[in-house]
Design a protein around this motif. Structure first.
Motif, PDB file in Angstrom:
ATOM      1  N   PRO A  59       7.373  14.439  26.416  1.00  0.00           N
ATOM      2  CA  PRO A  59       7.151  15.746  27.053  1.00  0.00           C
ATOM      3  C   PRO A  59       6.482  15.597  28.413  1.00  0.00           C
ATOM      4  O   PRO A  59       5.766  14.623  28.673  1.00  0.00           O
ATOM      5  CB  PRO A  59       6.236  16.468  26.053  1.00  0.00           C
ATOM      6  CG  PRO A  59       6.475  15.794  24.741  1.00  0.00           C
ATOM      7  CD  PRO A  59       6.747  14.360  25.077  1.00  0.00           C
ATOM      8  N   GLY A  60       6.710  16.590  29.269  1.00  0.00           N
ATOM      9  CA  GLY A  60       6.125  16.554  30.601  1.00  0.00           C
ATOM     10  C   GLY A  60       4.643  16.845  30.629  1.00  0.00           C
ATOM     11  O   GLY A  60       3.938  16.441  31.554  1.00  0.00           O
ATOM     12  N   SER A  61       4.150  17.555  29.616  1.00  0.00           N
ATOM     13  CA  SER A  61       2.718  17.858  29.532  1.00  0.00           C
ATOM     14  C   SER A  61       2.081  16.992  28.454  1.00  0.00           C
ATOM     15  O   SER A  61       2.777  16.462  27.581  1.00  0.00           O
ATOM     16  CB  SER A  61       2.509  19.339  29.224  1.00  0.00           C
ATOM     17  OG  SER A  61       3.191  19.700  28.042  1.00  0.00           O
ATOM     18  N   PRO A  62       0.760  16.825  28.491  1.00  0.00           N
ATOM     19  CA  PRO A  62       0.099  15.962  27.500  1.00  0.00           C
ATOM     20  C   PRO A  62       0.445  16.342  26.068  1.00  0.00           C
ATOM     21  O   PRO A  62       0.411  17.510  25.691  1.00  0.00           O
ATOM     22  CB  PRO A  62      -1.387  16.168  27.803  1.00  0.00           C
ATOM     23  CG  PRO A  62      -1.418  16.489  29.264  1.00  0.00           C
ATOM     24  CD  PRO A  62      -0.192  17.323  29.495  1.00  0.00           C
ATOM     25  N   ALA A  63       0.783  15.345  25.289  1.00  0.00           N
ATOM     26  CA  ALA A  63       1.240  15.564  23.922  1.00  0.00           C
ATOM     27  C   ALA A  63       0.574  14.557  23.000  1.00  0.00           C
ATOM     28  O   ALA A  63       0.036  13.533  23.438  1.00  0.00           O
ATOM     29  CB  ALA A  63       2.758  15.419  23.849  1.00  0.00           C
ATOM     30  N   ASP A  64       0.612  14.863  21.700  1.00  0.00           N
ATOM     31  CA  ASP A  64       0.128  13.936  20.681  1.00  0.00           C
ATOM     32  C   ASP A  64       1.284  13.037  20.259  1.00  0.00           C
ATOM     33  O   ASP A  64       2.284  13.515  19.693  1.00  0.00           O
ATOM     34  CB  ASP A  64      -0.408  14.702  19.474  1.00  0.00           C
ATOM     35  CG  ASP A  64      -1.682  15.470  19.800  1.00  0.00           C
ATOM     36  OD1 ASP A  64      -2.594  14.861  20.393  1.00  0.00           O
ATOM     37  OD2 ASP A  64      -1.751  16.672  19.503  1.00  0.00           O
ATOM     38  N   VAL A  65       1.163  11.755  20.547  1.00  0.00           N
ATOM     39  CA  VAL A  65       2.226  10.783  20.310  1.00  0.00           C
ATOM     40  C   VAL A  65       1.803   9.834  19.200  1.00  0.00           C
ATOM     41  O   VAL A  65       0.716   9.240  19.259  1.00  0.00           O
ATOM     42  CB  VAL A  65       2.540   9.985  21.592  1.00  0.00           C
ATOM     43  CG1 VAL A  65       3.587   8.908  21.319  1.00  0.00           C
ATOM     44  CG2 VAL A  65       3.019  10.921  22.702  1.00  0.00           C
ATOM     45  N   LEU A  66       2.653   9.680  18.202  1.00  0.00           N
ATOM     46  CA  LEU A  66       2.431   8.744  17.104  1.00  0.00           C
ATOM     47  C   LEU A  66       3.369   7.564  17.305  1.00  0.00           C
ATOM     48  O   LEU A  66       4.588   7.701  17.185  1.00  0.00           O
ATOM     49  CB  LEU A  66       2.701   9.428  15.758  1.00  0.00           C
ATOM     50  CG  LEU A  66       2.540   8.568  14.498  1.00  0.00           C
ATOM     51  CD1 LEU A  66       1.109   8.059  14.352  1.00  0.00           C
ATOM     52  CD2 LEU A  66       2.948   9.372  13.256  1.00  0.00           C
ATOM     53  N   ASP A  67       2.814   6.403  17.660  1.00  0.00           N
ATOM     54  CA  ASP A  67       3.587   5.194  17.932  1.00  0.00           C
ATOM     55  C   ASP A  67       3.531   4.312  16.695  1.00  0.00           C
ATOM     56  O   ASP A  67       2.519   3.676  16.410  1.00  0.00           O
ATOM     57  CB  ASP A  67       2.999   4.481  19.160  1.00  0.00           C
ATOM     58  CG  ASP A  67       3.788   3.243  19.565  1.00  0.00           C
ATOM     59  OD1 ASP A  67       4.837   2.973  18.950  1.00  0.00           O
ATOM     60  OD2 ASP A  67       3.348   2.556  20.505  1.00  0.00           O
ATOM     61  N   LEU A  68       4.648   4.282  15.956  1.00  0.00           N
ATOM     62  CA  LEU A  68       4.692   3.591  14.670  1.00  0.00           C
ATOM     63  C   LEU A  68       5.252   2.185  14.850  1.00  0.00           C
ATOM     64  O   LEU A  68       6.266   1.987  15.504  1.00  0.00           O
ATOM     65  CB  LEU A  68       5.543   4.383  13.685  1.00  0.00           C
ATOM     66  CG  LEU A  68       4.988   5.769  13.347  1.00  0.00           C
ATOM     67  CD1 LEU A  68       5.953   6.538  12.461  1.00  0.00           C
ATOM     68  CD2 LEU A  68       3.623   5.661  12.687  1.00  0.00           C
ATOM     69  N   GLY A  69       4.574   1.208  14.223  1.00  0.00           N
ATOM     70  CA  GLY A  69       4.933  -0.177  14.462  1.00  0.00           C
ATOM     71  C   GLY A  69       4.629  -0.532  15.903  1.00  0.00           C
ATOM     72  O   GLY A  69       5.433  -1.139  16.596  1.00  0.00           O
ATOM     73  N   CYS A  70       3.439  -0.166  16.352  1.00  0.00           N
ATOM     74  CA  CYS A  70       3.102  -0.237  17.776  1.00  0.00           C
ATOM     75  C   CYS A  70       2.928  -1.654  18.288  1.00  0.00           C
ATOM     76  O   CYS A  70       2.852  -1.859  19.510  1.00  0.00           O
ATOM     77  CB  CYS A  70       1.851   0.580  18.067  1.00  0.00           C
ATOM     78  SG  CYS A  70       0.324  -0.071  17.318  1.00  0.00           S
ATOM     79  N   GLY A  71       2.870  -2.639  17.393  1.00  0.00           N
ATOM     80  CA  GLY A  71       2.691  -4.007  17.840  1.00  0.00           C
ATOM     81  C   GLY A  71       1.398  -4.169  18.615  1.00  0.00           C
ATOM     82  O   GLY A  71       0.339  -3.693  18.205  1.00  0.00           O
ATOM     83  N   THR A  72       1.482  -4.804  19.777  1.00  0.00           N
ATOM     84  CA  THR A  72       0.285  -5.030  20.587  1.00  0.00           C
ATOM     85  C   THR A  72      -0.033  -3.853  21.496  1.00  0.00           C
ATOM     86  O   THR A  72      -0.937  -3.944  22.331  1.00  0.00           O
ATOM     87  CB  THR A  72       0.449  -6.297  21.439  1.00  0.00           C
ATOM     88  OG1 THR A  72       1.588  -6.138  22.304  1.00  0.00           O
ATOM     89  CG2 THR A  72       0.639  -7.525  20.562  1.00  0.00           C
ATOM     90  N   GLY A  73       0.700  -2.756  21.352  1.00  0.00           N
ATOM     91  CA  GLY A  73       0.321  -1.516  22.018  1.00  0.00           C
ATOM     92  C   GLY A  73       0.840  -1.310  23.430  1.00  0.00           C
ATOM     93  O   GLY A  73       0.341  -0.438  24.140  1.00  0.00           O
ATOM     94  N   SER A  74       1.870  -2.042  23.828  1.00  0.00           N
ATOM     95  CA  SER A  74       2.347  -1.910  25.204  1.00  0.00           C
ATOM     96  C   SER A  74       2.910  -0.525  25.501  1.00  0.00           C
ATOM     97  O   SER A  74       2.604   0.073  26.540  1.00  0.00           O
ATOM     98  CB  SER A  74       3.397  -2.982  25.506  1.00  0.00           C
ATOM     99  OG  SER A  74       2.810  -4.269  25.505  1.00  0.00           O
ATOM    100  N   LEU A  75       3.736   0.022  24.586  1.00  0.00           N
ATOM    101  CA  LEU A  75       4.273   1.366  24.810  1.00  0.00           C
ATOM    102  C   LEU A  75       3.182   2.418  24.638  1.00  0.00           C
ATOM    103  O   LEU A  75       3.163   3.425  25.357  1.00  0.00           O
ATOM    104  CB  LEU A  75       5.443   1.658  23.873  1.00  0.00           C
ATOM    105  CG  LEU A  75       6.757   0.940  24.147  1.00  0.00           C
ATOM    106  CD1 LEU A  75       7.863   1.538  23.292  1.00  0.00           C
ATOM    107  CD2 LEU A  75       7.152   0.984  25.618  1.00  0.00           C
TER     108      LEU A  75
END
Length: 207
Positions: free
Chosen positions: A51-67
């Protein structure tokens, strides 16, 4: 390659020792995003998917967190989840000082309680799970109305291909979303640090 069929061609990823893989995980150009051009390419893609505005993002299997870090840098509130304590430690170090948290848990059943999110972001994880249809239904329940999936997947290898073809993933999403968009990623070598010939793509699906 045999990835043109309509079936998931993935052995379960549970036999991969992700703790052991953590030390060298960021050596892959698309994992560590250490090259400025590769990092910028992923940031541009992520900006177009989120989204263009701040959003709550759940990054699953995030690994070392680059994304997760890219999303946080773009102003989003990020919760990362990974089953590997070693990966979680590295992700927490990357995200220190950001509006982000990293939890240790299974991507298929993330330990987020009653929390709901605007985006479920998953890269190269769904193929490792034994029942992707069931997992997608559970992930949908973690999304707020109007939320979206951002799923980066593909099929890799020739003799023993692993992954999930785009046709199969869009079929699994069809009952969950009336708005499914597939974006081919194979044609952009900057994303991967090299030219690739296999199937790599992103799916953005609103619910």
């Amino acid at each position: 390659m045999t990835h043109a069929n309509d079936h998931t061609v993935a052995p379960a990823g549970a036999d991969i020792d992700w703790n052991a893989a953590a030390d060298g995980f960021d050596d892959e150009p698309d994992h560590g995003l250490r090259d400025p051009e590769t990092r910028a390419a992923w940031a541009d893609r992520l900006r177009s998917w989120l989204p263009g505005s701040p959003a709550d993002v759940l990054d699953l299997g995030c690994g070392t967190g680059s994304l997760s870090l890219l999303a946080a840098e773009q102003g989003h509130r990020v919760t990362g989840v990974d089953s590997s304590p070693a990966m979680v430690d590295r992700a927490r170090a990357k995200l220190a000082g950001r509006d982000a948290a990293v939890l240790c848990g299974q991507a298929a059943e993330p330990p987020v309680g009653e929390r709901r999110f605007d985006v479920v972001l998953v890269r190269h994880v769904l193929w490792t799970l034994p029942d992707p249809g069931r997992v997608l239904r559970h992930w949908r329940d973690l999304l707020r109305p109007g939320g979206r999936f951002v799923l980066v997947e593909g099929v890799w290898g020739t003799l023993h291909p692993v992954g999930i073809p785009a046709g199969r993933l869009t079929a699994l999403l069809a009952p969950l979303s009336a708005d499914v968009r597939v974006e081919r990623l194979s044609d952009d070598p900057v994303l991967w640090g090299k030219a690739v010939e296999d199937e790599r793509y992103a799916v953005v699906a609103s619910v």
